[in-house]
Design a protein around this motif. Structure first.
Motif, PDB file in Angstrom:
ATOM      1  N   ASN A 338       0.586  -1.377   0.008  1.00 34.27           N
ATOM      2  CA  ASN A 338      -0.091  -0.196  -0.040  1.00 34.27           C
ATOM      3  C   ASN A 338       0.608   1.506  -0.047  1.00 34.27           C
ATOM      4  OD1 ASN A 338       0.805  -0.050   2.568  1.00 34.27           O
ATOM      5  ND2 ASN A 338      -1.527  -0.187   2.920  1.00 34.27           N
ATOM      6  N   TYR A 339       0.091   2.629   0.210  1.00 28.51           N
ATOM      7  CA  TYR A 339       0.817   3.258   0.886  1.00 28.51           C
ATOM      8  C   TYR A 339       2.485   3.795   0.737  1.00 28.51           C
ATOM      9  CZ  TYR A 339       2.222   8.348  -1.208  1.00 28.51           C
ATOM     10  OH  TYR A 339       2.636  10.215  -0.688  1.00 28.51           O
ATOM     11  N   LYS A 340       2.014   3.311   1.663  1.00 27.68           N
ATOM     12  CA  LYS A 340       2.268   3.385   3.717  1.00 27.68           C
ATOM     13  C   LYS A 340       3.656   2.239   3.736  1.00 27.68           C
ATOM     14  CE  LYS A 340       3.065   2.748   8.747  1.00 27.68           C
ATOM     15  NZ  LYS A 340       2.292   2.633   9.585  1.00 27.68           N
ATOM     16  N   SER A 341       3.365   0.566   2.970  1.00 29.37           N
ATOM     17  CA  SER A 341       4.353   0.350   2.698  1.00 29.37           C
ATOM     18  C   SER A 341       5.651   0.584   1.358  1.00 29.37           C
ATOM     19  CB  SER A 341       4.261  -1.121   2.585  1.00 29.37           C
ATOM     20  OG  SER A 341       2.997  -1.165   1.302  1.00 29.37           O
ATOM     21  N   LEU A 342       5.019   1.124   0.273  1.00 33.89           N
ATOM     22  CA  LEU A 342       5.866   0.870  -0.763  1.00 33.89           C
ATOM     23  C   LEU A 342       6.346   2.604  -0.546  1.00 33.89           C
ATOM     24  CD1 LEU A 342       6.689   0.953  -3.441  1.00 33.89           C
ATOM     25  CD2 LEU A 342       4.903   2.956  -4.170  1.00 33.89           C
ATOM     26  N   LEU A 343       5.764   3.681   0.947  1.00 35.73           N
ATOM     27  CA  LEU A 343       6.641   4.774   1.442  1.00 35.73           C
ATOM     28  C   LEU A 343       8.287   4.357   1.690  1.00 35.73           C
ATOM     29  CD1 LEU A 343       7.312   8.258   0.953  1.00 35.73           C
ATOM     30  CD2 LEU A 343       5.968   8.007   3.456  1.00 35.73           C
ATOM     31  N   TYR A 344       7.875   3.140   2.963  1.00 36.37           N
ATOM     32  CA  TYR A 344       9.342   2.686   3.613  1.00 36.37           C
ATOM     33  C   TYR A 344      10.057   1.544   2.241  1.00 36.37           C
ATOM     34  CZ  TYR A 344       7.453   3.553   8.366  1.00 36.37           C
ATOM     35  OH  TYR A 344       6.947   4.838   8.751  1.00 36.37           O
ATOM     36  N   ALA A 345       9.628   0.959   1.088  1.00 33.17           N
ATOM     37  CA  ALA A 345      10.415   0.228   0.493  1.00 33.17           C
ATOM     38  C   ALA A 345      11.575   0.881   0.095  1.00 33.17           C
ATOM     39  CB  ALA A 345       9.652  -1.088   0.393  1.00 33.17           C
ATOM     40  N   MET A 346      11.053   1.917  -1.246  1.00 35.89           N
ATOM     41  CA  MET A 346      11.840   2.990  -1.644  1.00 35.89           C
ATOM     42  C   MET A 346      12.215   3.482  -1.408  1.00 35.89           C
ATOM     43  SD  MET A 346      10.128   1.975  -4.606  1.00 35.89           S
ATOM     44  CE  MET A 346      10.547   3.436  -5.487  1.00 35.89           C
ATOM     45  N   THR A 347      12.097   4.389   0.359  1.00 36.87           N
ATOM     46  CA  THR A 347      13.407   4.605   0.899  1.00 36.87           C
ATOM     47  C   THR A 347      14.208   4.468   1.294  1.00 36.87           C
ATOM     48  OG1 THR A 347      11.193   6.277   2.395  1.00 36.87           O
ATOM     49  CG2 THR A 347      13.361   6.245   3.148  1.00 36.87           C
ATOM     50  N   SER A 348      13.718   2.453   2.094  1.00 38.97           N
ATOM     51  CA  SER A 348      14.785   1.878   2.890  1.00 38.97           C
ATOM     52  C   SER A 348      16.470   0.980   1.410  1.00 38.97           C
ATOM     53  CB  SER A 348      14.600   0.594   2.770  1.00 38.97           C
ATOM     54  OG  SER A 348      15.736  -0.560   3.505  1.00 38.97           O
ATOM     55  N   LYS A 349      17.177   1.734   1.826  1.00 33.50           N
ATOM     56  CA  LYS A 349      18.633   1.465   1.035  1.00 33.50           C
ATOM     57  C   LYS A 349      19.014  -0.286   0.684  1.00 33.50           C
ATOM     58  CE  LYS A 349      22.276   1.497   4.634  1.00 33.50           C
ATOM     59  NZ  LYS A 349      23.260   1.922   5.262  1.00 33.50           N
ATOM     60  N   TYR A 350      17.848  -1.359   1.693  1.00 35.62           N
ATOM     61  CA  TYR A 350      18.007  -2.242   2.097  1.00 35.62           C
ATOM     62  C   TYR A 350      17.450  -2.801   0.629  1.00 35.62           C
ATOM     63  CZ  TYR A 350      20.064  -1.307   6.057  1.00 35.62           C
ATOM     64  OH  TYR A 350      21.034  -0.594   6.895  1.00 35.62           O
ATOM     65  N   VAL A 351      16.193  -2.405  -0.006  1.00 34.29           N
ATOM     66  CA  VAL A 351      14.591  -2.659  -0.529  1.00 34.29           C
ATOM     67  C   VAL A 351      15.932  -2.735  -2.059  1.00 34.29           C
ATOM     68  CG1 VAL A 351      13.461  -3.030  -1.993  1.00 34.29           C
ATOM     69  CG2 VAL A 351      13.249  -2.617   1.122  1.00 34.29           C
TER      70      VAL A 351
END
Length: 369
Positions: A338-351
């Motif tokens: 969803n919007y929140k999980s995409l926001l986190y994933a796109m920000t993470s250098k590990y993803v």
């Protein structure tokens, strides 16, 4: 080499959603331009390049770093800073944002100083508080603020705007939009200053747009969730004809075992200081995926395989109930975000992030007709 976990995104679906929003705005009774909001993809260069290649000449984001990325890809692409500028970042704002949203005189002063120093004009949209209680000045103070703005040599007052739904959950209404349009008329009448842009809001305004209820004068909307998720944000409904699965999160299975569903021993707090509660499933088949809360809020993921259930997580382990499936070590599982999980994933250098095509993705029939 396959680098996991990763976000994969479908260019065809993204382009479809962008074209859909173009058409939706073209069909509006009164002219409306929409600005793609890219903050949820954290300045991803391939996504930005894709949007620019479609003809987008205006992109908005909340982070200066992402606006800088946009300018590095295309200096001619106009940029808008969505989050109110900080005093200490004013120089970068003037360098990388063609337009910023403002609500404080002190900030405008600093932008004026830096714009003068750099020998440029900086454009601003003054945000008006219309009920949601996030950013914006009270309407009754606008004339005084406007008088100050018009005295600045290097500040160009481009327009006014408002933001709804993001904080207070206030749903945009025809009445609120009429109020914003009336404020524009007041400025032009009392200050003899023409406002080019009246920015009416974000993806939560789409129900009004689809019902042709946006009044004359509102000529810009800022769209992120609808572009990337095919849904409006007032009621959280999918928009018929748009894709809601542009993005998919993939991660690798690193353990599969049959284990008890209830821990053995005296229970205390887990890694996040919470005492967990467990459902007794008996002995069942469990899988561990190389993904955790450091990468993404796990509760906002949905396994694409409906036979798989998320039952827990730690910082870097996702635990699944895979009973009744043939899940094996080394399998790559896919999750809807969803919007929140995409926001986190796109920000993470590990993803990792990877563009893909429709036929390569699982669950590629998600047009919401």
């Amino acid at each position: 080499m396959l680098k996991l976990p990763r976000i994969v995104w479908d260019q065809d679906k993204l382009l479809h959603n962008a074209a859909y929003l173009d058409e939706l705005c073209r069909k509006s009774e009164y002219p409306i331009n929409w600005v793609p909001v890219t903050k949820v993809v954290s300045g991803d260069t391939e996504i930005i390049r894709t949007l620019i290649n479609t003809g987008c000449r205006f992109l908005a984001d909340s982070r200066i770093e992402n606006l800088k990325s946009i300018k590095e890809i295309s200096d001619s692409c106009q940029t808008m800073l969505l989050r109110l500028p900080g005093i200490h970042e004013a120089e970068d704002v003037v360098k990388y944002a063609d337009i910023s949203l403002v609500s404080e005189i002190e900030t405008i002063k600093k932008l004026q100083d830096k714009a003068c120093l750099l020998g440029v004009n900086h454009k601003i949209i003054v945000m008006i508080e219309l009920g949601d209680l996030r950013e914006g000045i009270l309407a009754e103070n606008l004339i005084k603020v406007g008088q100050f703005i018009l005295k600045q040599s290097n500040i160009e007052w481009l327009g006014i705007g408002t933001n709804l739904t993001c904080y207070g959950g206030v749903i945009p209404s025809e009445e609120i939009m009429l109020e914003l349009a009336a404020i524009k008329q007041q400025v032009e009448r009392e200050l003899n200053h023409s406002l080019e842009i009246i920015s009416g809001g974000n993806s939560s305004i789409l129900p009004l747009l689809m019902e042709q209820k946006i009044p004359k004068g509102i000529n810009q909307i800022r769209l992120g969730e609808s572009l990337f998720f095919g849904r409006e944000s007032a009621y959280g409904k999918n928009i018929p004809g748009m894709y809601n699965d542009v993005f998919t999160l993939q991660a690798e299975v690193i353990e599969v075992k049959e284990k008890n569903s209830i821990p053995r021993g005296t229970l205390g707090m887990n890694a996040f200081g919470v005492k967990p509660v467990f459902i007794d499933r008996g002995i069942h088949k469990r899988a561990i995926v190389a993904l955790g809360e450091q990468d993404v809020p796990v509760s906002d993921l949905t396994p694409l395989n409906r036979s798989i259930e998320i039952i827990g997580s730690s910082s870097d382990h996702l635990i699944l109930d895979v009973t009744g499936t043939n899940t094996r070590v080394g399998d790559v599982l896919s999750f809807k975000v969803n919007y929140k999980s995409l926001l986190y994933a796109m920000t993470s250098k590990y993803v990792n992030k990877k563009q893909t095509s429709t036929e390569q993705l699982v669950g590629n029939n998600a047009l919401t007709y």
